[in-house]
Motif scaffolding. Structure first.
Motif, PDB file in Angstrom:
ATOM      1  N   VAL A 166       0.840  -1.195   0.000  1.00 30.38           N
ATOM      2  CA  VAL A 166       0.000   0.000   0.000  1.00 30.38           C
ATOM      3  C   VAL A 166       0.875   1.244   0.000  1.00 30.38           C
ATOM      4  O   VAL A 166       1.851   1.331   0.763  1.00 30.38           O
ATOM      5  CB  VAL A 166      -0.935   0.048   1.237  1.00 30.38           C
ATOM      6  CG1 VAL A 166      -1.899   1.217   1.132  1.00 30.38           C
ATOM      7  CG2 VAL A 166      -1.707  -1.256   1.383  1.00 30.38           C
ATOM      8  N   LEU A 167       0.524   2.199  -0.843  1.00 30.65           N
ATOM      9  CA  LEU A 167       1.197   3.498  -0.875  1.00 30.65           C
ATOM     10  C   LEU A 167       0.178   4.564  -0.490  1.00 30.65           C
ATOM     11  O   LEU A 167      -0.820   4.766  -1.181  1.00 30.65           O
ATOM     12  CB  LEU A 167       1.754   3.775  -2.272  1.00 30.65           C
ATOM     13  CG  LEU A 167       2.344   5.171  -2.512  1.00 30.65           C
ATOM     14  CD1 LEU A 167       3.454   5.483  -1.523  1.00 30.65           C
ATOM     15  CD2 LEU A 167       2.840   5.298  -3.954  1.00 30.65           C
ATOM     16  N   PHE A 168       0.415   5.222   0.652  1.00 28.93           N
ATOM     17  CA  PHE A 168      -0.463   6.283   1.145  1.00 28.93           C
ATOM     18  C   PHE A 168       0.067   7.646   0.697  1.00 28.93           C
ATOM     19  O   PHE A 168       1.274   7.910   0.783  1.00 28.93           O
ATOM     20  CB  PHE A 168      -0.536   6.255   2.673  1.00 28.93           C
ATOM     21  CG  PHE A 168      -1.207   5.036   3.237  1.00 28.93           C
ATOM     22  CD1 PHE A 168      -2.591   4.991   3.350  1.00 28.93           C
ATOM     23  CD2 PHE A 168      -0.464   3.943   3.663  1.00 28.93           C
ATOM     24  CE1 PHE A 168      -3.218   3.875   3.889  1.00 28.93           C
ATOM     25  CE2 PHE A 168      -1.085   2.819   4.198  1.00 28.93           C
ATOM     26  CZ  PHE A 168      -2.471   2.780   4.311  1.00 28.93           C
ATOM     27  N   ILE A 169      -0.832   8.523   0.261  1.00 28.20           N
ATOM     28  CA  ILE A 169      -0.453   9.861  -0.219  1.00 28.20           C
ATOM     29  C   ILE A 169      -1.272  10.892   0.555  1.00 28.20           C
ATOM     30  O   ILE A 169      -2.510  10.931   0.459  1.00 28.20           O
ATOM     31  CB  ILE A 169      -0.704  10.008  -1.726  1.00 28.20           C
ATOM     32  CG1 ILE A 169      -0.023   8.862  -2.499  1.00 28.20           C
ATOM     33  CG2 ILE A 169      -0.202  11.362  -2.216  1.00 28.20           C
ATOM     34  CD1 ILE A 169      -0.341   8.849  -3.976  1.00 28.20           C
ATOM     35  N   HIS A 170      -0.599  11.727   1.330  1.00 32.55           N
ATOM     36  CA  HIS A 170      -1.320  12.661   2.208  1.00 32.55           C
ATOM     37  C   HIS A 170      -1.749  13.933   1.488  1.00 32.55           C
ATOM     38  O   HIS A 170      -1.354  14.207   0.348  1.00 32.55           O
ATOM     39  CB  HIS A 170      -0.477  12.979   3.449  1.00 32.55           C
ATOM     40  CG  HIS A 170       0.804  13.696   3.180  1.00 32.55           C
ATOM     41  ND1 HIS A 170       0.848  15.044   2.927  1.00 32.55           N
ATOM     42  CD2 HIS A 170       2.106  13.261   3.146  1.00 32.55           C
ATOM     43  CE1 HIS A 170       2.118  15.422   2.767  1.00 32.55           C
ATOM     44  NE2 HIS A 170       2.885  14.350   2.881  1.00 32.55           N
TER      45      HIS A 170
END
Length: 213
Positions: free
Chosen positions: A5-9
């Motif tokens: 998973v790649l989270f982008i704020h």
């Protein structure tokens, strides 16, 4: 099924905003990554990177991972998720309270109402998200990976109606697209009480999509 998973704020936030999501997804066996935004370049005023730099940095990071990741983004991060999926990056995407691609003045003014005067340095980035070609999404892209759009009933920054309109645009494609609306939540539904339901709903949706592939 991808286990990465790649989270982008969002603008004005930091990777720490994803800490609860990271713990929850990691406990379910996912390898989680929540990188900070890249450093602004010499031509980026106010120390805020331009949208093109943000997109390129997250695309490059995704390509370093051992498998195409599930992309999860919030606000501007949700817009970046959609752009990356349109570019063929990611196993699937979850865009939470996403900034509207090509939203024009309505989208720009809505976002500016959601930040304090001290944070007006973000205005250039919001203008780019609202008007620039860097935010372009081919909504009729039939080859896009599955996308889930999530909105909050009480979001005063990116209203539920705007996210629903984005969903309808994506329905021009035969690619899998879903829409969720969480009652009683604000723009910060990823960090306020009840965030668990948002995280779990996204995880369940992704597992369902992976089972169909």
């Amino acid at each position: 099924m991808s286990r990465t998973v790649l989270f982008i704020h969002d603008a004005g936030a930091s990777p720490a905003v994803w800490s609860s999501f990271v713990r929850r997804y990691a406990a379910c066996g996912y390898q989680c990554h929540a990188p900070a935004w890249p450093v602004a370049g010499p031509h980026d005023p106010g120390g805020v990177p331009c949208l093109a730099r943000l997109i390129a940095a997250h695309a490059a990071f995704a390509r370093t991972l051992p498998e195409p990741p599930l992309l999860i983004g919030h606000g501007i991060g949700g817009l970046i998720v959609q752009v990356l999926l349109d570019h063929g990056i990611g196993a699937a995407g979850i865009a939470i309270a996403p900034f509207t691609s090509g939203g024009g003045w309505r989208g720009l003014l809505a976002f500016l109402r959601g930040v304090t005067f001290a944070d007006r340095r973000w205005a250039r980035l919001f203008r780019q998200a609202a008007f620039s070609r860097d935010a372009f999404i081919a909504f009729d892209n039939d080859h896009r990976a599955p996308l889930l759009l999530i909105t909050a009933e009480n979001d005063r920054t990116i209203g539920a109606g705007a996210v629903a309109a984005t969903y309808r645009q994506h329905r021009l494609s035969i690619a899998a697209t879903a829409f969720r609306r969480f009652p009683g939540r604000s723009h910060w539904l990823i960090a306020e009480p009840g965030w668990e339901a948002v995280a779990d709903d996204g995880m369940q949706w992704f597992q369902q999509q992976s089972g169909r592939s």
